[in-house]
Design an enzyme around this catalytic site. Structure first.
Site, PDB file in Angstrom:
ATOM      1  N   ASP A 273     -26.069  17.817 -26.950  1.00 44.03           N
ATOM      2  CA  ASP A 273     -26.732  18.820 -26.115  1.00 44.03           C
ATOM      3  C   ASP A 273     -27.719  19.649 -26.922  1.00 44.03           C
ATOM      4  OD1 ASP A 273     -25.550  18.270 -23.652  1.00 44.03           O
ATOM      5  OD2 ASP A 273     -23.837  19.586 -24.010  1.00 44.03           O
TER       6      ASP A 273
ATOM      7  N   LYS B 132      -1.583  -8.143  -3.917  1.00 42.12           N
ATOM      8  CA  LYS B 132      -2.420  -6.944  -3.889  1.00 42.12           C
ATOM      9  C   LYS B 132      -1.530  -5.704  -3.912  1.00 42.12           C
ATOM     10  CE  LYS B 132      -5.591  -4.188  -1.077  1.00 42.12           C
ATOM     11  NZ  LYS B 132      -6.175  -3.982   0.260  1.00 42.12           N
TER      12      LYS B 132
ATOM     13  N   HIS C   8       0.840  -1.193   0.000  1.00 41.85           N
ATOM     14  CA  HIS C   8       0.000   0.000   0.000  1.00 41.85           C
ATOM     15  C   HIS C   8       0.874   1.242   0.000  1.00 41.85           C
ATOM     16  CE1 HIS C   8      -2.709  -3.087   1.550  1.00 41.85           C
ATOM     17  NE2 HIS C   8      -3.707  -2.325   1.156  1.00 41.85           N
TER      18      HIS C   8
ATOM     19  N   LYS D 240     -15.713  20.361 -22.581  1.00 39.72           N
ATOM     20  CA  LYS D 240     -16.438  20.225 -23.837  1.00 39.72           C
ATOM     21  C   LYS D 240     -15.717  20.882 -25.021  1.00 39.72           C
ATOM     22  CE  LYS D 240     -20.949  19.409 -21.814  1.00 39.72           C
ATOM     23  NZ  LYS D 240     -22.393  19.663 -21.888  1.00 39.72           N
TER      24      LYS D 240
END
Length: 520
Positions: free
Chosen positions: A327, A144, A119, A290
């Protein structure tokens, strides 16, 4: 790779009292989540293994995590390792989690399987491949790796590790940026992924809850052929796009998963390049990307070219992207539907070309709607906080731009809010003073979280007609879905899913997901 025979979701339970641990064990098993990791480091008192055993319904993992690894165990290392050894011999755990630095100190015992873990709560280390190579030599049944993903490059590094894993491996990035990798792990052969039992308790950054998996992310169907779609924006956690698209993917039997991707402003191109390692087949695009999306694509539809803003990117066979704007059609269709169902006092129905429209904003949504209404002949005024952008947009659609401070001086039939003002969590804000709102005016708020914004509430109170952002959201999402999959979704079902998703009662949405899986 030989994959252990376990459920695909390992449910993490971490509580301070044995009584609450037992309660969550029982609830998790009753809800169909029998594979459980008990975070023993959360307990405020010494672990009582015998007290837990009677409630065992499936395989358990014993974990006793140190603070530097994201855990809460307050004692010394010698005592911690002693408790881990007790857990291994107690007879109630099929698995034990051992950090890589102690994996060779605590030897294998009996039939208890070993998760050897690493970790890093602060970064994705540059030498991640070296760390993984060392862990492969540590007698693990499962490796892991959980690291903090801070940049798109970190995500690309994690995806590479998942794809090239040579042993059962659960590798993922923590935090919002790494959320995608929690699911791609299953595509690339991870035996399981992690989910919190209780979404209200913070176990690890970006960890989904079993409620999230039940209502939004159908992870048990992910396989090597699953492809991914995503919504990019910042912020993105509030988006209802994942729940809506994933429900429709289930209903149309499409082997895909749609995930939220937080991408900071000006980092869209870098992020898309990093995600090419997957690759993601398409993106829904929201604020603030956008206009950048339109620049990124190699080809674009007419409205994207006109508005220079795109809310959809679809990957082509050659790996490049085509940009679309849904849109404008969604907004125009939404307004036409409203006008066609709300007659004037004289019984006539107004047309868009007859209306004066005040558009608040000059960003991607405003650009698309302005171009869409201009093509319908509406008389437009743009009120922008960024006057340079406002004047640019006004010149494109041949209308007037005014300073934001002058917005209350404009007479209009239709007011359209294309700003994020009023969006969660800033729900007590409105883009205009309530006195501006008049009976007979049509108030259209493109914000959909919440559906009933302060602007919508005040418009209703003042006698104005209202259109919420949900209708536009559903219509633009339906067109996006068709572009992604080639399948036309059910609009009524989409409206139903969105409204259930916004309800505080999550049970209805869980039932919706179950029905979709069964094909009802």
């Amino acid at each position: 790779m030989s994959v252990p025979d376990v459920d695909r979701v390992l449910v993490v339970i971490g509580r301070t009292r044995h009584k609450m641990v037992v309660a969550e064990i029982e609830l998790a098993a009753a809800r169909g989540w029998p594979f459980i990791e008990l975070r023993l480091d959360f307990l405020s008192k010494a672990v009582e293994f015998k007290r837990l055993v009677p409630y065992k319904k499936g395989p358990w993992v014993a974990t006793l995590r140190r603070p530097q690894d994201g855990g809460r165990y307050p004692g010394n290392e010698e005592d911690r390792q002693a408790i881990l050894r007790q857990a291994i011999v107690a007879g109630c755990f099929e698995w034990v989690d051992l950090e890589t630095d102690i994996a060779e100190t605590i030897r294998r015992f009996g039939t208890v399987k070993r998760i050897v873990s690493y970790h890093n709560m602060t970064e994705t280390p540059a030498n991640l491949d070296e760390i993984y190579a060392r862990m492969l030599r540590q007698d693990a049944d499962v490796v892991k790796i959980a690291v903090m993903a801070k940049t798109p490059a970190d995500v690309a590094k994690i995806l590479k590790l998942q794809r090239e894993a040579t042993k059962p491996t659960v590798a993922f990035g923590m935090g919002e940026l790494g959320f995608l990798t929690r699911f791609t792990a299953l595509k690339y052969g991870a035996p399981f992924i992690y989910a919190a039992f209780n979404r209200e308790r913070t176990i690890a950054p970006g960890l989904p809850s079993i409620d999230d998996l039940k209502t939004t992310y159908p992870v048990r169907s992910i396989d090597a052929d699953t492809y991914f779609l995503g919504v990019v924006g910042d912020p993105i956690a509030h988006s209802l796009s994942p729940v809506l698209h994933n429900h429709m993917l289930l209903r149309t039997r499409t082997n895909a998963l749609y995930v939220p991707l937080r991408v900071p402003k000006d980092e869209l191109a870098e992020a898309v390049k990093a995600f090419d390692a997957l690759p993601i087949r398409g993106y829904s695009v929201t604020m603030p990307h956008k206009e950048d999306a339109a620049k990124l694509a190699q080809e674009a539809d007419a409205f994207t070219q006109a508005s220079q803003a795109s809310n959809v990117l679809v990957r082509k066979a050659d790996g490049t992207f085509a940009a679309f704007n849904t849109d404008h059609t969604a907004a125009v269709e939404t307004l036409k539907h409203y006008l066609g169902t709300h007659a004037r006092e004289d019984g006539t129905f107004p047309a868009l070309a007859q209306l004066d429209v005040l558009i608040l904003g000059s960003g991607g949504v405003a650009r698309a709607i302005a171009h869409g209404l201009h093509s319908e002949g509406s008389h437009l005024t743009i009120a922008a906080r960024d006057m340079d952008k406002g004047h640019t947009l006004a010149a494109e659609v041949h209308c007037k731009a005014i300073d934001w401070q002058g917005r209350h001086n404009v007479r209009c039939d239709v007011l359209i809010n294309c700003t994020p003002i009023g969006m969660h969590p800033n729900v007590d804000a409105a883009p205009v003073h309530h006195s501006f709102l008049q009976p007979g005016m049509i108030v259209f708020d493109t914000v959909y979280t919440p559906e009933t914004t302060l602007l919508i509430r005040e418009a209703k109170a003042r006698g104005a007609g209202v259109i919420t952002g949900v209708e536009m959201f559903v219509r633009q999402a339906a067109r996006q879905f068709e572009l992604f999959t080639g399948k036309a979704p059910d609009l009524d079902k989409m409206r139903e899913v969105v409204r259930k998703a916004m309800s505080p009662i999550v049970k209805a949405l869980e039932q919706e997901a179950e029905d979709a899986e069964k094909g009802n």
